[in-house]
Scaffold this motif. Structure first.
Motif, PDB file in Angstrom:
ATOM      1  N   TYR A 124      26.997  39.768  40.627  1.00  0.00           N
ATOM      2  CA  TYR A 124      27.987  38.979  39.892  1.00  0.00           C
ATOM      3  C   TYR A 124      29.386  39.542  40.106  1.00  0.00           C
ATOM      4  CZ  TYR A 124      30.692  37.199  35.967  1.00  0.00           C
ATOM      5  OH  TYR A 124      31.681  36.634  35.201  1.00  0.00           O
ATOM      6  N   ILE A 125      29.488  40.877  39.990  1.00  0.00           N
ATOM      7  CA  ILE A 125      30.808  41.512  40.095  1.00  0.00           C
ATOM      8  C   ILE A 125      30.654  42.910  40.686  1.00  0.00           C
ATOM      9  CG2 ILE A 125      30.773  42.507  37.730  1.00  0.00           C
ATOM     10  CD1 ILE A 125      33.775  41.645  37.501  1.00  0.00           C
ATOM     11  N   LYS A 295      33.235  36.801  46.473  1.00  0.00           N
ATOM     12  CA  LYS A 295      33.367  36.368  45.065  1.00  0.00           C
ATOM     13  C   LYS A 295      33.225  37.573  44.133  1.00  0.00           C
ATOM     14  CE  LYS A 295      31.891  31.631  45.504  1.00  0.00           C
ATOM     15  NZ  LYS A 295      30.680  30.981  45.923  1.00  0.00           N
ATOM     16  N   ALA A 296      32.218  38.417  44.409  1.00  0.00           N
ATOM     17  CA  ALA A 296      31.971  39.589  43.543  1.00  0.00           C
ATOM     18  C   ALA A 296      33.116  40.608  43.658  1.00  0.00           C
ATOM     19  CB  ALA A 296      30.646  40.243  43.916  1.00  0.00           C
ATOM     20  N   GLU A 298      36.301  39.876  44.614  1.00  0.00           N
ATOM     21  CA  GLU A 298      37.540  39.298  44.056  1.00  0.00           C
ATOM     22  C   GLU A 298      37.487  39.263  42.529  1.00  0.00           C
ATOM     23  OE1 GLU A 298      39.227  36.795  47.844  1.00  0.00           O
ATOM     24  OE2 GLU A 298      38.171  35.656  46.289  1.00  0.00           O
ATOM     25  N   ARG A 299      36.312  38.999  41.992  1.00  0.00           N
ATOM     26  CA  ARG A 299      36.166  39.049  40.525  1.00  0.00           C
ATOM     27  C   ARG A 299      36.595  40.421  40.010  1.00  0.00           C
ATOM     28  NH1 ARG A 299      30.875  36.199  40.180  1.00  0.00           N
ATOM     29  NH2 ARG A 299      31.652  34.170  39.636  1.00  0.00           N
ATOM     30  N   GLU A 302      40.434  40.855  40.360  1.00  0.00           N
ATOM     31  CA  GLU A 302      41.185  40.018  39.403  1.00  0.00           C
ATOM     32  C   GLU A 302      40.963  40.427  37.949  1.00  0.00           C
ATOM     33  OE1 GLU A 302      39.717  36.222  40.618  1.00  0.00           O
ATOM     34  OE2 GLU A 302      40.773  36.393  42.545  1.00  0.00           O
ATOM     35  N   SER A 303      39.940  41.208  37.667  1.00  0.00           N
ATOM     36  CA  SER A 303      39.629  41.459  36.239  1.00  0.00           C
ATOM     37  C   SER A 303      40.543  42.529  35.630  1.00  0.00           C
ATOM     38  CB  SER A 303      38.183  41.859  36.070  1.00  0.00           C
ATOM     39  OG  SER A 303      38.043  43.189  36.426  1.00  0.00           O
TER      40      SER A 303
END
Ligand code: 13P
Ligand code: SF4
Length: 303
Positions: A124-125, A295-296, A298-299, A302-303
């Motif tokens: 997920y991240i 995606k993982a 960039e998450r 960005e967090s």
């Protein structure tokens, strides 16, 4: 000899329109030849921001170069020695992650960047040792965290986030495993006025004996801001170069000189020069895997 090698690298670097990125554990001369030296998080952010260079020369280990390729897919990414892998990254496969998800359907997967692109693609991240606590805290929709692959970074992070339930994987860094509690005790006896910083990949009983556990970038910040004039350092010994260079008025002692990552030492100035001459060895990541892994990552950024 070293000087002429460095000069040739400098010239070729410009004519190849390239940028040299290096991790804090690289040999001193590689760090000195690089345009940017940093920890995993800083290197990931840097790789995502490169505009003017068309070639990234990555002096580190494979997962770091893969991350750079995933974040800058239109650039050519090369490594001076493709054999520089990370044993911890190879301790878990994509299929292992799929099984963990099937067995724990309510949990979210937090993946340490010291992992393959295939494993990131199933996650997920991502997190690094610089932001693991913040990343776990950012997950609001479940308390169940599958933390892969480093069980020690997981356990050291879990202590700071008591509300979450961690599911671990039995991964670890063989280099940081060499640092034992007795080594810290001995170093403290030898340097009684020194403070102790260690990497959170160390065993939990080692982290408990330290004044601070942080990423390699966090160690540099700590060393700069600390009032202490002597600092005992529990991580890969390459870290001592930058610490000493940036803090000439302070003294740094490795907890043990056994904490050497042989993979980080594979990159030499000769290999860096050959890599620039021949534009190799190129790092590629299959598009579907890269798109999902991005995606993982960039998450995380960005967090
Ligand atoms: P950092 O992200 O702290 O630089 O660590 C990378 C690494 O490989 C530690 O073993
Ligand atoms: Fe991997 Fe450990 Fe080497 Fe870091 S120090 S690259 S985690 S083996």
């Amino acid at each position: 000899m070293t000087n002429s090698l460095s000069e040739k690298i400098k010239e070729l670097k410009v004519s190849r329109n390239s940028i040299i990125l290096a991790h804090n554990y690289q040999l001193a001369e590689i760090q000195d030849a690089a345009d940017f030296v940093g920890d995993s998080l800083e290197l990931s952010i840097k790789a995502s921001q490169i505009k003017d260079a068309s070639l990234i020369v990555f002096c580190g280990v494979c997962f770091m170069a893969e991350t750079a390729k995933i974040l800058s897919p239109t650039k050519t990414v090369i490594m001076p020695d493709i054999n520089a892998g990370c044993p911890m990254a190879n301790m878990i496969t994509g299929e292992d992650v799929r099984k963990l998800k099937r067995d724990n359907p309510d949990a979210k997967v937090v993946c340490y960047v010291n992992s393959t692109a295939e494993v990131k693609a199933e996650s997920y991240i991502c997190c690094t040792s610089a932001n693991a606590q913040k990343i776990v805290e950012s997950i609001k929709d479940t308390d169940d965290i599958i933390f892969i692959p480093d069980k020690y970074l997981g356990m050291n992070t879990a202590k700071k986030v008591p509300g979450k339930k961690f599911i671990y994987w039995n991964g670890y860094c063989p280099t940081h495993m060499r640092i034992m509690p007795q080594d810290i005790e001995r170093a403290k006896q030898e340097h009684s006025s020194a403070v102790v910083i260690v990497h959170p990949e160390c065993r939990t009983d080692v982290v408990e004996l330290a004044d601070q556990a942080s990423s390699t970038g966090g160690m540099l910040k700590f060393a700069k801001e600390a009032n202490a004039k002597e600092i005992i350092v529990g991580t890969e010994i390459g870290m001592l170069h930058r610490l000493q260079k940036e803090n000439p008025d302070k003294k740094f002692y490795p907890v043990t000189d056994k904490a050497v990552c042989p993979n980080m030492k594979l990159t030499t100035l000769e290999k860096l020069l050959w890599a620039l001459e021949e534009v190799k060895t190129e790092i590629t990541v299959e598009k579907d895997v890269a798109d999902r892994a991005r995606k993982a990552i960039e998450r995380m950024i960005e967090s």
